[in-house]
Design an enzyme around this catalytic site. Structure first.
Site, short mmCIF file in Angstrom:
data_model
loop_
_atom_site.label_atom_id
_atom_site.label_comp_id
_atom_site.label_asym_id
_atom_site.label_seq_id
_atom_site.Cartn_x
_atom_site.Cartn_y
_atom_site.Cartn_z
N HIS A 48 21.21 -24.02 35.20
CA HIS A 48 21.20 -24.04 36.44
C HIS A 48 20.28 -24.54 37.39
CE1 HIS A 48 23.33 -22.63 40.39
NE2 HIS A 48 22.04 -22.72 40.66
N CYS A 49 20.37 -25.52 37.91
CA CYS A 49 19.18 -26.22 38.39
C CYS A 49 19.10 -26.21 40.00
CB CYS A 49 19.38 -27.67 38.07
SG CYS A 49 17.72 -28.67 38.72
N PRO A 50 18.14 -25.14 40.17
CA PRO A 50 18.10 -25.20 41.86
C PRO A 50 17.60 -26.42 42.56
CG PRO A 50 16.35 -23.88 40.84
CD PRO A 50 17.07 -24.61 39.74
#
Lengths: 158, 499
Positions: free
Chosen positions: B193-195
């Protein structure tokens, strides 16, 4: 309350008459989309094994075609990359085209083979590509569940 | 008050009137209370949707805006302050290349951030129940002890892989899928999950993500290099301090680029390695295919050589989204309704409109009573049309007066009578198979047809003339069955039990 309401309440608690059989995914070849061709026992009395297996095998072939990593997919990928993927806004991908073909095939199979036998296939795409859902409808002629026939004949005899 | 008799048409209509009047006041609020909802509005995950479902992002998008601002500001300053000098002194190709890179970076960023990463829709209740049954059978149902964790083993290319059961989504996760706790979704080929992009990176957007970080590395290095060049060239002419005074933006750009380069170029290198070995970040971090785990441990998904792995990851086919964000929510039906137009082609398994249960119950009850009231003979032209129920009742009464078993409306196998009963109803049926259960203002038996029509989708049954009806239907649907009326009551029971 008149007797029929009493029966209806009983009916409401009885299990669903239409059952569903789920054909699960076959992951033995990796993450490619493939469904198990093993013939489920619940359909044993409703449809011939060969017909069913043919359907599943054809579906598997379609999915393999959609997911094939080959010349056409490379072209599509490179072209898309070159246009910063803006081309996907106007073009339909190969996968989507094959899915439409599959949808047509399933509908045709339902019309020709499954509906006359009281079955219905659901397109796996509507179930997240996880299962082929086969809805089994109760057949009066077959040795179906007896409670339903007893109850409904009870109502009609009143 | 409700009499079950051998019915004559008029009596049946009277009976129907009685039952429907009592329910009409209840029907109307349902009509108003069920506007068309799109599936993204009923999506169970923790995602945010924009542009009426076209854009899908994670819940926390603050860092994404930071990314966007950094890119826009740095590039903007570069084009405004450094490019004029450089294009004159060196070549005008510099702003052109810079522009192309910039557009590419933004395009891939938006693609990564706004698209569906490969979310797996949650299991339908039927599927979940079926799985539970299988698990119970496998475990041996006993309530005394805590059941073992639900896993399934599968052999992929000679390697044993464990499929875990996801309690939130109620499915056995396909290989390489993982549940993202931030988005509360199972994502296929879950990478991470890439913020920074405000979304999960999974099967469907991994290539966009990779192209984004690759092009961003190029852009960062490009800007960094040319800003340094600009400062050096200008310093030769006007001195270093004057240069800093003339274009202060350059300092900001250099600082931003300097700190970005390490992380972004590093990330690009890492993902290049992952792609060439066909692993996900998730697998690499866990060491799933590391040889440290065991001698025979290898990656079963790798194609064997770097080139094929890269091609497969970047140029492979792009699967479409499995969650139909912009489709309309269909009411929960026990039977699936095949798509008739593009809107619901890729149906969602998350139809959560249970708003119509009570109305459904009422209909089913009437339906069963009506079906049961008729004798089990098809030759009698019994009409069970719930005509008072519908605004256009007189037209229906006229059109259905042709000899049809049951008047056919509630029954899937005899639903062909419906089609031929009133030719106008054919297109209407098509519409309603979109799942608009209570949106009937025309005289068609929508609410009866929609749940029950599924076994015989509109496209499936030919519109046969009324005369050849009963024979065709029976022959078509079930050669052995003689009492389709019985089937009607059975279907009524099915409906009831599904409420």
């Amino acid at each position: 309350l008149p007797p029929q309401f009493h029966n209806l309440q009983e009916l409401r608690q009885s299990p669903s008459l239409a059952t569903k059989v789920f054909i699960q995914r076959d992951y033995s070849e990796g993450t490619v989309c493939r469904f198990q061709t093993k013939f489920p026992s619940e359909l044993g009395s409703r449809i011939e094994r060969m017909l069913f297996e043919d359907t599943v095998k054809t579906l598997n072939t379609y999915y393999a075609e959609a997911e094939k990593v080959g010349g056409q997919s490379y072209m599509e990928g490179c072209l898309a990359c070159a246009t910063a993927y803006f081309i996907f806004l106007c073009m339909e991908t190969r996968y989507e085209k094959v899915l439409k073909k599959i949808s047509g095939y399933i509908q045709e199979q339902n019309e020709k083979i499954y509906a006359p036998r009281g079955l219905l296939l659901t397109d796996p795409v509507e179930r997240g590509m996880r299962v082929i859902e086969v809805s089994v409808f109760e057949d009066r002629g077959s040795s179906g569940s007896s409670p339903s026939s007893n109850v409904s004949s009870g109502i009609s005899q009143r | 008050m409700l009499h079950l008799r051998v019915a004559e048409p008029m009596r049946e209509c009277e009976y129907s009137q009685i039952s429907t009047r009592s329910s009409t006041p209840m029907e109307t609020p349902y009509k108003k209370r069920t506007p068309k909802r799109r599936k993204w509005q009923a999506f169970p995950g923790r995602n945010k949707f924009y542009c009426n479902g076209r854009i899908m992002m994670a819940r926390q998008t603050g860092v994404f805006y930071l990314t966007l601002v950094l890119i826009l500001v740095t590039s903007g300053l570069f084009f405004a302050f450094d490019c004029p000098f450089l294009s004159l002194q060196l070549t005008p190709a510099i702003p052109v290349i810079g522009g192309v890179l910039f557009v590419f970076v933004l395009g891939t960023l938006f693609r990564t951030s706004f698209s569906d990463p490969g979310v797996l829709p949650r299991a339908t209740p039927d599927e979940a129940a079926d799985l539970e049954r299988q698990i119970d059978v496998a475990n041996g149902s006993s309530s005394g002890y805590r059941p073992p964790p639900r896993t399934r083993e599968v052999v992929i290319n000679g390697q044993t892989v464990k499929l875990k059961y996801c309690f939130t989504c109620k499915i056995f996760r396909p290989p390489r899928a993982s549940h993202c706790s931030l988005c509360d979704n199972c994502v296929e080929r879950f990478d991470h999950h890439c913020p920074w992009v405000g979304n999960c990176v999974g099967k469907r957007n991994y290539r966009f993500f990779y192209m984004f970080i690759l092009s961003l590395s190029c852009l960062t290095i490009f800007i960094f290099a040319f800003v340094i060049t600009h400062v050096i060239l200008r310093s030769h002419r006007y001195g270093f301090l004057n240069t800093l005074k003339d274009s202060p933006a350059s300092v900001l750009e250099v600082v931003v680029c300097f700190f970005s380069v390490w992380s972004i170029v590093g990330l690009s290198g890492f993902h290049t390695y992952l792609i060439s070995s066909n692993q996900t970040t998730n697998e690499d971090i866990k060491g799933s295919w590391s040889s440290k785990r065991g001698k025979g441990n290898y990656n079963p998904y790798s194609y064997g050589n770097i080139f094929t792995n890269c091609c497969a990851a970047l140029c492979g086919p792009l699967p479409p989204s499995l969650i139909d964000r912009r489709g309309f929510v269909q009411s929960d039906t026990p039977h699936p309704i095949p798509p008739t137009n593009g809107t619901t082609m890729y149906g969602s398994t998350q139809s959560q409109s249970h708003m119509c249960d009570q109305a459904q119950c009422i209909q089913s009850t009437k339906f069963v009573l009506q079906a049961a009231a008729t004798p089990l003979l098809q030759s009698e032209p019994v009409i069970l049309t719930d005509e008072a129920f519908l605004p256009g009742r007189t037209s229906l009464g006229g059109s259905c007066s042709g000899a049809l078993p049951l008047g056919g409306h509630p029954t899937p196998p005899t639903s062909t009578p419906n089609l031929s009963c009133d030719n106008d109803m054919l297109p209407l049926r098509n519409e309603q198979s979109d799942g608009l259960r209570h949106h009937h203002t025309d005289g068609c038996h929508h609410h009866f047809l929609t749940p029950e029509e599924a076994p015989s989708p509109p496209g499936m049954l030919p519109c046969v003339s009324p005369l050849g009806h009963s024979h065709t239907i029976q022959g078509f649907y079930n050669p052995a069955s003689q009492d389709s009326l019985h089937e009607d009551s059975v279907r009524g029971l099915v409906k009831l039990s599904s409420v």
